[in-house]
Motif scaffolding. Structure first.
Motif, PDB file in Angstrom:
ATOM      1  N   UNK A 138     -54.080 -34.171  -0.930  1.00 25.45           N
ATOM      2  CA  UNK A 138     -55.079 -34.661   0.023  1.00 25.45           C
ATOM      3  C   UNK A 138     -56.420 -34.908  -0.671  1.00 25.45           C
ATOM      4  N   UNK A 139     -56.765 -34.045  -1.606  1.00 27.11           N
ATOM      5  CA  UNK A 139     -58.058 -34.168  -2.290  1.00 27.11           C
ATOM      6  C   UNK A 139     -58.109 -35.419  -3.164  1.00 27.11           C
ATOM      7  N   UNK A 140     -56.963 -35.767  -3.757  1.00 28.84           N
ATOM      8  CA  UNK A 140     -56.934 -36.918  -4.670  1.00 28.84           C
ATOM      9  C   UNK A 140     -56.003 -38.010  -4.146  1.00 28.84           C
ATOM     10  N   UNK A 141     -55.936 -38.104  -2.840  1.00 26.81           N
ATOM     11  CA  UNK A 141     -55.029 -39.055  -2.196  1.00 26.81           C
ATOM     12  C   UNK A 141     -55.293 -40.495  -2.640  1.00 26.81           C
ATOM     13  N   UNK A 142     -56.527 -40.863  -2.926  1.00 27.87           N
ATOM     14  CA  UNK A 142     -56.844 -42.230  -3.317  1.00 27.87           C
ATOM     15  C   UNK A 142     -56.205 -42.617  -4.645  1.00 27.87           C
ATOM     16  N   UNK A 143     -55.841 -41.630  -5.459  1.00 27.61           N
ATOM     17  CA  UNK A 143     -55.195 -41.892  -6.739  1.00 27.61           C
ATOM     18  C   UNK A 143     -53.699 -41.587  -6.713  1.00 27.61           C
ATOM     19  N   UNK A 144     -53.253 -40.960  -5.662  1.00 26.24           N
ATOM     20  CA  UNK A 144     -51.853 -40.545  -5.586  1.00 26.24           C
ATOM     21  C   UNK A 144     -51.159 -41.327  -4.476  1.00 26.24           C
TER      22      UNK A 144
END
Length: 423
Positions: A189-195
């Motif tokens: 969730x914290x790095x959703x924009x990259x995952x």
């Protein structure tokens, strides 16, 4: 970059040899989800009917787990957890009927539900049974049922998670897996924009960290440690000779697969058929253009509305009678992986629609795979294939005769002449 985790993920996404590009973005990955789901449903059916048996070899479970194990790096070895180990009597789902039925209920519950709470409840129920040798490796089955809710699981993923978070998750325990799952969801969730919503992406990242391709960022503010880690990250470790060879083989396999699809495309058009290219392959580069050029933009409405249409759209090549909703031939190109997914897609076509020519179903594969393909089709999971008259079309025969067939052939007669009946 102030956030080392973000720097790590960005470098990982750019790495041509990391799992993000070699597996997560691999076209065949998504194509296999439906067939693996169908395989899991078959396991449930066999257990409920009492026909599953008491051995792993030759069972419907072996078929589907073998298909998962072929999903490139991240799932290599996924079948180890399910292999019968006679000295240890594990996993105890072959000789113990009660445990086998409990395993079937877990799979059935997860096939039928789509709510997180139901999945977790089913996992806790199987955990309460304390079945010897049946642990979180089952999550690799559940991932293909619910990729946004259940992450994949293996030793490297656990090691990667521990390295990135400082946790001490242990293998083999469902409660540890569920705790790790919560941590993975939070990290995703914290790095959703990259995952991705699909937990296969972060699973691949954890796998690459846990297998040593990347070092985890230092969890302290030690400037020297941070500098060493950033230097290591910047160079992106060179692949070993073995890994380079494997990556090259995978790329060559993708190229060959596209080339064979192109041959079939051109041959079908020359014979006067409308041609459909698998929905996720149409934009592939081929012969100076795109593979899908000159082919149907969408399937006829009767097929689009048929049961299993999502799977039918992913069949490698279809030939349809010109201007009609009638499939004359279906081709699945199986360069090196299991034939399982391709056969399941053709079953969806043959059993889910009306008036299709069952004689026009072909597994197209290298010349040397015929014995392997024949052996695969003897598995119980393929018992319904016998009625389909599936044929084996070797690359060599297709290459040798495609030009003459295109010039002088009509209909399916010439293709059937160079193919071999399998069942």
């Amino acid at each position: 970059m102030s956030d080392p985790m973000r720097a790590l993920i960005q470098r990982w996404r750019e790495d041509a040899g990391a799992t993000y590009r070699t597996w997560f973005l691999w076209d065949e990955r998504v194509k296999n989800f439906r067939s693996i789901r169908r395989g899991i449903q078959q396991v449930v059916t066999d257990i409920e009917a009492g026909t599953f048996g008491n051995v792993y070899r030759g069972s419907s479970l072996e078929t589907v787990v073998h298909s998962i194990a072929e999903q490139r790096q991240i799932f290599k070895g996924a079948d180890h957890a399910f292999l019968w180990k006679p000295k240890l009597r594990i996993p105890d789902i072959y000789e113990n009927p009660d445990n086998q039925r409990a395993f079937g209920r877990l799979l059935d519950a997860c096939v039928c539900c789509n709510v997180e709470a139901q999945i977790l409840a089913a996992i806790r129920q199987i955990d309460a049974k304390q079945i010897k040798g049946l642990g979180p490796a089952v999550a690799n089955l559940l991932y293909f049922l619910h990729p946004t809710l259940v992450p994949p699981f293996n030793t490297a993923i656990v090691n990667g998670y521990n390295a990135l978070t400082g946790a001490k998750v242990k293998l083999g325990r469902w409660d540890e897996f569920l705790a790790m799952r919560q941590g993975i969801l939070a990290l995703n969730a914290e790095y959703r924009d990259l995952l991705s919503n699909d937990l296969g992406a972060i699973g691949g990242l954890l796998f690459d960290v846990g297998s040593g391709r990347y070092a985890a960022p230092p969890r302290t503010n030690d400037a020297a440690a941070r500098a060493v880690w950033e230097a290591d990250l910047a160079k992106v470790r060179e692949e070993s000779a073995k890994a380079s060879k494997a990556a090259a083989a995978e790329r060559e396999g993708d190229r060959t697969h596209t080339e064979i699809q192109g041959w079939l495309r051109d041959l079908g058009k020359a014979l006067g058929y409308d041609v459909w290219i698998a929905a996720n392959d149409r934009s592939r580069a081929y012969d100076g253009g795109k593979l899908g050029e000159g082919c149907l933009e969408r399937l006829p409405e009767a097929i689009e509305k048929a049961p299993g249409a999502d799977a039918i759209r992913l069949i490698d090549v279809l030939w349809l009678d010109r201007g009609k909703a009638h499939v004359a031939a279906a081709f699945e190109v199986e360069h090196s992986t299991s034939i399982y997914s391709g056969v399941v897609r053709m079953l969806d076509l043959a059993l889910g629609t009306e008036a299709h020519a069952l004689e026009g179903m072909f597994l197209v594969a290298p010349n040397g795979r015929e014995d392997e393909v024949r052996a695969q089709l003897t598995r119980p999971a393929f018992s319904r294939v016998a009625d389909l008259q599936v044929r084996y079309l070797p690359y060599g025969e297709l290459e040798s005769h495609r030009e003459s067939i295109a010039r002088f052939g009509t209909g399916m007669k010439a293709i059937n002449a160079i193919a071999r009946t399998l069942v």
